[in-house]
Structures are given as C-alpha cells and as structure tokens.
Scaffold this active site. Structure first.
Site, PDB file in Angstrom:
ATOM      1  N   LYS A  68     -24.818 -45.668  45.855  1.00 20.46           N
ATOM      2  CA  LYS A  68     -25.259 -44.615  46.636  1.00 20.46           C
ATOM      3  C   LYS A  68     -26.023 -44.969  47.851  1.00 20.46           C
ATOM      4  O   LYS A  68     -25.715 -44.568  48.930  1.00 20.46           O
ATOM      5  CB  LYS A  68     -26.117 -43.679  45.750  1.00 20.46           C
ATOM      6  CG  LYS A  68     -25.339 -43.047  44.475  1.00 20.46           C
ATOM      7  CD  LYS A  68     -26.135 -42.201  43.573  1.00 20.46           C
ATOM      8  CE  LYS A  68     -26.974 -42.891  42.746  1.00 20.46           C
ATOM      9  NZ  LYS A  68     -26.428 -43.655  41.847  1.00 20.46           N
ATOM     10  N   THR A  69     -26.926 -45.967  47.822  1.00 18.93           N
ATOM     11  CA  THR A  69     -27.833 -46.565  48.878  1.00 18.93           C
ATOM     12  C   THR A  69     -26.911 -47.044  49.982  1.00 18.93           C
ATOM     13  O   THR A  69     -27.053 -47.054  51.155  1.00 18.93           O
ATOM     14  CB  THR A  69     -28.813 -47.486  48.400  1.00 18.93           C
ATOM     15  OG1 THR A  69     -29.477 -46.866  47.392  1.00 18.93           O
ATOM     16  CG2 THR A  69     -29.553 -48.045  49.257  1.00 18.93           C
ATOM     17  N   ASP A 113     -34.351 -41.693  47.769  1.00 15.98           N
ATOM     18  CA  ASP A 113     -33.702 -42.140  46.366  1.00 15.98           C
ATOM     19  C   ASP A 113     -34.322 -41.220  45.172  1.00 15.98           C
ATOM     20  O   ASP A 113     -35.434 -41.101  45.436  1.00 15.98           O
ATOM     21  CB  ASP A 113     -33.960 -43.418  46.304  1.00 15.98           C
ATOM     22  CG  ASP A 113     -32.729 -44.167  45.133  1.00 15.98           C
ATOM     23  OD1 ASP A 113     -32.019 -43.269  44.742  1.00 15.98           O
ATOM     24  OD2 ASP A 113     -33.062 -45.356  44.841  1.00 15.98           O
ATOM     25  N   THR A 162     -29.658 -40.041  40.037  1.00 16.57           N
ATOM     26  CA  THR A 162     -28.959 -40.377  38.684  1.00 16.57           C
ATOM     27  C   THR A 162     -28.923 -38.946  37.692  1.00 16.57           C
ATOM     28  O   THR A 162     -28.194 -38.976  36.807  1.00 16.57           O
ATOM     29  CB  THR A 162     -29.324 -41.362  38.017  1.00 16.57           C
ATOM     30  OG1 THR A 162     -30.884 -41.323  37.617  1.00 16.57           O
ATOM     31  CG2 THR A 162     -29.297 -42.788  38.780  1.00 16.57           C
ATOM     32  N   ARG A 221     -22.835 -52.905  41.098  1.00 13.80           N
ATOM     33  CA  ARG A 221     -24.188 -53.908  41.002  1.00 13.80           C
ATOM     34  C   ARG A 221     -24.174 -54.783  39.791  1.00 13.80           C
ATOM     35  O   ARG A 221     -24.517 -55.831  39.959  1.00 13.80           O
ATOM     36  CB  ARG A 221     -25.232 -52.640  40.895  1.00 13.80           C
ATOM     37  CG  ARG A 221     -26.617 -53.445  40.698  1.00 13.80           C
ATOM     38  CD  ARG A 221     -27.780 -52.498  40.483  1.00 13.80           C
ATOM     39  NE  ARG A 221     -27.977 -51.387  41.489  1.00 13.80           N
ATOM     40  CZ  ARG A 221     -28.514 -50.335  41.510  1.00 13.80           C
ATOM     41  NH1 ARG A 221     -29.262 -49.862  40.391  1.00 13.80           N
ATOM     42  NH2 ARG A 221     -28.609 -49.553  42.452  1.00 13.80           N
TER      43      ARG A 221
END
Length: 333
Positions: A68-69, A113, A162, A221
């Site tokens: 997402k980032t 975020d 999330t 990740r």
C-alpha cells in the site's frame, strides 16, 4: 545452533524498513502484482495528467505488507508531485491535522497510514477538506464560538488501512477511488525476489526462489524479509549464490514450514484440531496465544483463511481437512 546464527536473525525494525524501502519500485510499470489495480490506476493517473488536475482521493486496504505504501509513492511519482507521509496515531490533535492540510500545495498528496485510527473529531475536519477543499476552524466555545473558513489547495488524500470495516461510512464514501489489495501469487513473489537479488548482487537459483516464495504467505514484505534472512545464512558460509538447499536449511532454523506457517500459526491449528469440529471463539484463542484479538484477526487469520486452513463461523473458528492433515503429519514426524 551457533552464536553466529543467533546473532544474524536479530535485525532492528528500522533496518528492515530501510532495506524494504531500497527495493521498492518507483514507477507503475515496475510494480509487480495487483494487475487490476495497476490497470485502473494507469487510466486514472493518465486522465489526471491530461487534465492537469489532482487525482481523486484514494483508499487502499488489505492485509499488512501487500504494498500500500509503495503504491502511494508510485502514484506521486507518476503524477510528478510531492507526497507527505504520516500515520493516524501521530495525528493527535485537531491542530496537527489542520497544520498538515494547510501546508499542502496544489496537487500534492497526503498519505495517511492506519487511517482507521483517526478520531471522529479528526474525521470531521477531513470531510470538508476532501469535498470542498476548505477547513472549518472553530474559535472559542459555547455561544461565543465562531467558525473561520480557510480555503486550501486541491490535494489528494491517500488513506491506507488493514481494517477498512473500522472506517466510518461517511469518511469511506469520500474516497472516489477504492482498492482492495490481494495476496500475491507465488510466481509474482518469485519475480519480486529475483529483482531484489539483482539489486543486492546476490545470485539465487530458480528452485530457491520458489521455496522462498511459497513460504511467504502471499506477501511481498514477508518474501523480502525472508530473502534477507536466507542471504545472511548464505553469506556467513561464504557462498556466492543461494541454493535451494541453503533455503530449506535456513527455514528449518527459522522455524518456518513449507506453507509459511510458524509456531504461532501451528498452535492455532493444533487447538482447532483438538476441538474436533467444535468452533473455538476468538477470546479463547487470544488467551491461549497471549496475543491481542486484533493481532489474531488482522495479522494471523487472513492468511489462514485465504489458504483454506481455517473457516470462520458466527460461533468461532474451525479447522479444515487441510489443517488436520498438517497437524497429523507433524505428530508423525
């Protein structure tokens, strides 16, 4: 296990974040996976550039570690604009958010975020900012209170979460573009890992790539973190490339099985199997694992559900046949 192996598995969170950042793609064409999202974004970004205007507000949601980032930074790069990054827990007061919004420039991006953690009061400020590009600031209190309206440049808010269900409907509806991030295919993770190996100048064979990818829980990740751990094990043996044998040995030392399950996951599956088909409540699992309910629901369960290890019912969680087979095999072995 030798001391050298104990030491190399201990990596600070900040170092991992820097490592992850160095491997991030910069442009949409270099971003692997999430094809539907990429195709749609390509259209929306191109349209915004053609009209020379800010892109609509964007909400990205899904499990942690899905990019997402990274996607937020790519959007900024593709729009050739600046991006300011923060997280909801860092925005404590109305003045914090007002300062962020009032200092934005035309077409800049504000990335928040964990946006689900904004307080209702802060959400209220965002409503008019997102819709009317205006800040309504209340001065004073009671009957003497006054509202001052301040116009702000047209900007884009990108929110990441999330827990999309925790967002108020009023805030969620103000995002014109909404994307749910999916878990990655193993083939996509292998591609990401191959690029990482080239950037880090560490050769790896195709079988080793496959072994890392299939244990990475569909998450880039996690795949990159595992790659670094395996690279550590390989480097201390003075190996010039990573073999599949090194990968298998490394995961055995790390306590990760062929499905990417760790001791915590296996404890959950074991408890559900022992229940013999009776649903186990989330509070029971929380007490058993000494973990917060939120951690189980948003960090552990999504992968177990998506891969068919467990099922979720109104009364609790139950083990699937797949879980019975894994637990049975672990007892045999």
């Amino acid at each position: 296990m030798s001391n050298v192996y104990n030491n190399i598995t201990k990596l600070s969170f900040s170092e991992d974040k820097e490592y992850e950042k160095s491997l991030r793609p910069k442009l949409l064409k270099d971003y692997i996976g999430q094809e539907r999202i990429k195709n749609n974004l390509d259209v929306f970004i191109s349209a915004s550039n053609l009209r020379n205007e800010s892109i609509d507000h964007i909400l990205l949601f899904g499990s942690p570690g899905l990019g997402k980032t990274t996607l937020a930074f790519i959007i900024a790069n593709e729009l050739k604009t600046n991006i300011k990054v923060t997280s909801a827990p860092m925005i404590e007061k109305n003045g914090d958010l007002i300062a962020l919004l009032s200092n934005l420039k035309e077409k800049e991006i504000l990335f928040i975020d964990e946006i689900h953690r904004l307080s209702p009061q802060l959400e209220e400020i965002l409503y008019t900012a997102m819709e009317d590009y205006r800040l309504d600031i209340i001065i004073g209190s009671g009957s003497s209170a006054q509202t001052i309206q301040i116009d702000i440049p047209k900007f884009t808010l990108i929110g990441a979460t999330t827990k999309v269900g925790s967002l108020s409907m009023s805030l969620r509806e103000r995002f014109g573009i909404q994307f749910r991030m999916e878990f990655y295919k193993n083939s996509e993770l292998e591609e990401i890992l191959l690029i990482a190996s080239k950037k880090l100048n560490k050769n790896i064979d195709s079988f080793a790539l496959h072994e890392i990818a299939k244990r990475s829980r569909g998450t880039p990740r996690t795949a990159l973190r595992f790659f670094k751990r395996v690279r550590d094990f390989s480097d201390v043996k003075y190996e010039t490339f990573i073999s599949v044998e090194r990968v298998i040995d490394s995961f055995e030392l790390l306590g990760i099985d062929t499905y990417g399950l760790n001791d915590l996951d296996l404890t959950i599956l074991r408890r559900l199997v022992e229940a013999k088909g009776k649903p186990v409540g989330i509070k029971t699992l929380s007490a058993l694992l000494h973990e917060e309910i939120e951690t189980i629901e948003h960090l552990i369960e999504p992968y177990l559900l998506s891969t068919g290890f467990i099922e979720k019912t109104a009364r609790g969680r139950i083990a699937t046949q797949k879980s019975y087979e894994i637990i049975l095999n672990s007892k045999v072995n």
